[in-house]
Motif scaffolding. Structure first.
Motif, PDB file in Angstrom:
ATOM      1  N   VAL A  89     -31.753  52.740 -34.668  1.00  0.00           N
ATOM      2  CA  VAL A  89     -32.038  51.551 -33.865  1.00  0.00           C
ATOM      3  C   VAL A  89     -31.442  50.320 -34.537  1.00  0.00           C
ATOM      4  O   VAL A  89     -31.802  49.207 -34.224  1.00  0.00           O
ATOM      5  N   ASN A  90     -30.522  50.546 -35.463  1.00  0.00           N
ATOM      6  CA  ASN A  90     -29.854  49.447 -36.164  1.00  0.00           C
ATOM      7  C   ASN A  90     -28.764  48.882 -35.242  1.00  0.00           C
ATOM      8  O   ASN A  90     -27.817  49.589 -34.899  1.00  0.00           O
ATOM      9  N   PRO A  91     -28.862  47.605 -34.836  1.00  0.00           N
ATOM     10  CA  PRO A  91     -27.873  47.064 -33.894  1.00  0.00           C
ATOM     11  C   PRO A  91     -26.452  47.076 -34.440  1.00  0.00           C
ATOM     12  O   PRO A  91     -25.496  47.264 -33.679  1.00  0.00           O
ATOM     13  N   ILE A  92     -26.279  46.886 -35.752  1.00  0.00           N
ATOM     14  CA  ILE A  92     -24.932  46.895 -36.332  1.00  0.00           C
ATOM     15  C   ILE A  92     -24.342  48.299 -36.243  1.00  0.00           C
ATOM     16  O   ILE A  92     -23.194  48.489 -35.841  1.00  0.00           O
ATOM     17  N   SER A  93     -25.147  49.288 -36.604  1.00  0.00           N
ATOM     18  CA  SER A  93     -24.693  50.672 -36.531  1.00  0.00           C
ATOM     19  C   SER A  93     -24.400  51.065 -35.086  1.00  0.00           C
ATOM     20  O   SER A  93     -23.381  51.699 -34.794  1.00  0.00           O
ATOM     21  N   ASP A  94     -25.267  50.662 -34.179  1.00  0.00           N
ATOM     22  CA  ASP A  94     -25.073  51.000 -32.771  1.00  0.00           C
ATOM     23  C   ASP A  94     -23.827  50.321 -32.205  1.00  0.00           C
ATOM     24  O   ASP A  94     -23.095  50.923 -31.419  1.00  0.00           O
ATOM     25  N   ARG A  95     -23.591  49.060 -32.595  1.00  0.00           N
ATOM     26  CA  ARG A  95     -22.408  48.344 -32.117  1.00  0.00           C
ATOM     27  C   ARG A  95     -21.136  49.022 -32.631  1.00  0.00           C
ATOM     28  O   ARG A  95     -20.173  49.225 -31.886  1.00  0.00           O
ATOM     29  N   TYR A  96     -21.147  49.376 -33.918  1.00  0.00           N
ATOM     30  CA  TYR A  96     -19.989  50.079 -34.475  1.00  0.00           C
ATOM     31  C   TYR A  96     -19.768  51.406 -33.728  1.00  0.00           C
ATOM     32  O   TYR A  96     -18.641  51.740 -33.359  1.00  0.00           O
ATOM     33  N   ARG A  97     -20.833  52.156 -33.503  1.00  0.00           N
ATOM     34  CA  ARG A  97     -20.716  53.457 -32.834  1.00  0.00           C
ATOM     35  C   ARG A  97     -20.095  53.290 -31.444  1.00  0.00           C
ATOM     36  O   ARG A  97     -19.199  54.046 -31.053  1.00  0.00           O
ATOM     37  N   ARG A  98     -20.554  52.295 -30.707  1.00  0.00           N
ATOM     38  CA  ARG A  98     -20.026  52.063 -29.359  1.00  0.00           C
ATOM     39  C   ARG A  98     -18.556  51.652 -29.396  1.00  0.00           C
ATOM     40  O   ARG A  98     -17.724  52.169 -28.647  1.00  0.00           O
ATOM     41  N   ARG A  99     -18.219  50.734 -30.288  1.00  0.00           N
ATOM     42  CA  ARG A  99     -16.839  50.247 -30.365  1.00  0.00           C
ATOM     43  C   ARG A  99     -15.898  51.333 -30.887  1.00  0.00           C
ATOM     44  O   ARG A  99     -14.766  51.455 -30.421  1.00  0.00           O
ATOM     45  N   ALA A 100     -16.368  52.116 -31.854  1.00  0.00           N
ATOM     46  CA  ALA A 100     -15.541  53.210 -32.376  1.00  0.00           C
ATOM     47  C   ALA A 100     -15.319  54.257 -31.288  1.00  0.00           C
ATOM     48  O   ALA A 100     -14.234  54.840 -31.189  1.00  0.00           O
ATOM     49  N   GLY A 101     -16.323  54.488 -30.461  1.00  0.00           N
ATOM     50  CA  GLY A 101     -16.165  55.430 -29.357  1.00  0.00           C
ATOM     51  C   GLY A 101     -15.102  54.962 -28.372  1.00  0.00           C
ATOM     52  O   GLY A 101     -14.290  55.758 -27.887  1.00  0.00           O
ATOM     53  N   ALA A 102     -15.086  53.664 -28.085  1.00  0.00           N
ATOM     54  CA  ALA A 102     -14.081  53.111 -27.175  1.00  0.00           C
ATOM     55  C   ALA A 102     -12.681  53.233 -27.776  1.00  0.00           C
ATOM     56  O   ALA A 102     -11.716  53.580 -27.081  1.00  0.00           O
ATOM     57  N   PHE A 103     -12.568  52.985 -29.087  1.00  0.00           N
ATOM     58  CA  PHE A 103     -11.268  53.091 -29.751  1.00  0.00           C
ATOM     59  C   PHE A 103     -10.803  54.552 -29.763  1.00  0.00           C
ATOM     60  O   PHE A 103      -9.632  54.849 -29.523  1.00  0.00           O
ATOM     61  N   GLU A 104     -11.733  55.451 -30.014  1.00  0.00           N
ATOM     62  CA  GLU A 104     -11.415  56.887 -30.011  1.00  0.00           C
ATOM     63  C   GLU A 104     -10.841  57.309 -28.659  1.00  0.00           C
ATOM     64  O   GLU A 104      -9.848  58.046 -28.592  1.00  0.00           O
ATOM     65  N   ARG A 105     -11.461  56.839 -27.579  1.00  0.00           N
ATOM     66  CA  ARG A 105     -10.975  57.205 -26.246  1.00  0.00           C
ATOM     67  C   ARG A 105      -9.560  56.678 -26.006  1.00  0.00           C
ATOM     68  O   ARG A 105      -8.744  57.347 -25.360  1.00  0.00           O
ATOM     69  N   LYS A 106      -9.256  55.513 -26.544  1.00  0.00           N
ATOM     70  CA  LYS A 106      -7.894  54.971 -26.402  1.00  0.00           C
ATOM     71  C   LYS A 106      -6.887  55.825 -27.176  1.00  0.00           C
ATOM     72  O   LYS A 106      -5.793  56.101 -26.688  1.00  0.00           O
ATOM     73  N   ILE A 107      -7.248  56.248 -28.378  1.00  0.00           N
ATOM     74  CA  ILE A 107      -6.354  57.121 -29.152  1.00  0.00           C
ATOM     75  C   ILE A 107      -6.121  58.423 -28.383  1.00  0.00           C
ATOM     76  O   ILE A 107      -4.992  58.894 -28.256  1.00  0.00           O
ATOM     77  N   ALA A 108      -7.201  58.987 -27.873  1.00  0.00           N
ATOM     78  CA  ALA A 108      -7.104  60.275 -27.176  1.00  0.00           C
ATOM     79  C   ALA A 108      -6.227  60.184 -25.929  1.00  0.00           C
ATOM     80  O   ALA A 108      -5.639  61.188 -25.512  1.00  0.00           O
TER      81      ALA A 108
END
Length: 196
Positions: free
Chosen positions: A3-22
């Protein structure tokens, strides 16, 4: 789930970047990005290198993984897992570290540097490879607010090539954008990118 907002924000943004790479086609990796000196592959290499930099304050290195040259997606996924592990450990995330903008927690540095980089360089990668390049409006508003809060002297340093080390350029010169342009375009212009 954290429930850490920093961790959750990173997870969401990294997921978006991952989809762009893919979504990058094999022949697009040498495409020019909006960052003058970088191809699409170079954008991912920079992001992976920034993941490594965020691990140094907790005396960690990136784990074994293919190189960005061999497999950009696998390289990013491995780096992402390494940083997420730090964010999900209260002990590591709350450790203090010295940064170019002062002393702060490791998680705050990840949030203000790496996590924001994922948004901006996600746009670079999308532009280089013909993908949808709209940023999350919440991210745009957050980055805009952060950018406006940067003191003028620091912003000048951020725009000076080499100010933070050889070959390091954080932001380019501001690009003029109409005052009534969408906030994403104004953000990109402020941070040295031409939204057109």
């Amino acid at each position: 789930m954290t429930v850490n907002p920093i961790s959750d924000r990173y997870r969401r943004r990294a997921g978006a970047f991952e989809r762009k790479i893919a979504a990058v086609e094999p022949g697009q990796w040498s495409a020019q990005s909006p960052c003058e000196a970088w191809t699409a592959r170079d954008v991912v290499a920079h992001i992976v290198a920034m993941h490594a930099a965020m691990l140094r304050p907790v005396h960690r290195d990136l784990g074994p993984a293919p190189s960005v040259g061999d497999d950009p997606l696998a390289a990013f996924l491995a780096a992402r897992a390494d940083v997420q592990e730090v964010l999900d450990s209260r002990e590591l995330a709350e450790a203090e570290c010295d940064t170019p903008t002062g002393r702060m927690s490791v998680e705050r540095q990840i949030d203000e540097v790496l996590s924001d980089d994922l948004v901006l360089h996600g746009w670079d990668l999308a532009r280089a490879t013909g993908q949808h390049d709209a940023m999350d409006p919440e991210d745009v508003a957050r980055l805009w607010s952060s950018a406006l809060a940067i003191p003028a002297e620091l912003m000048q340093k951020l725009r000076t090539p080499g100010a933070f080390g050889p070959g390091i350029e954080v932001y380019g010169p501001e690009v003029a954008v109409p005052a009534d342009a969408p906030l994403q375009d104004r953000l990109l212009g402020l941070l040295g990118r031409d939204p057109r």
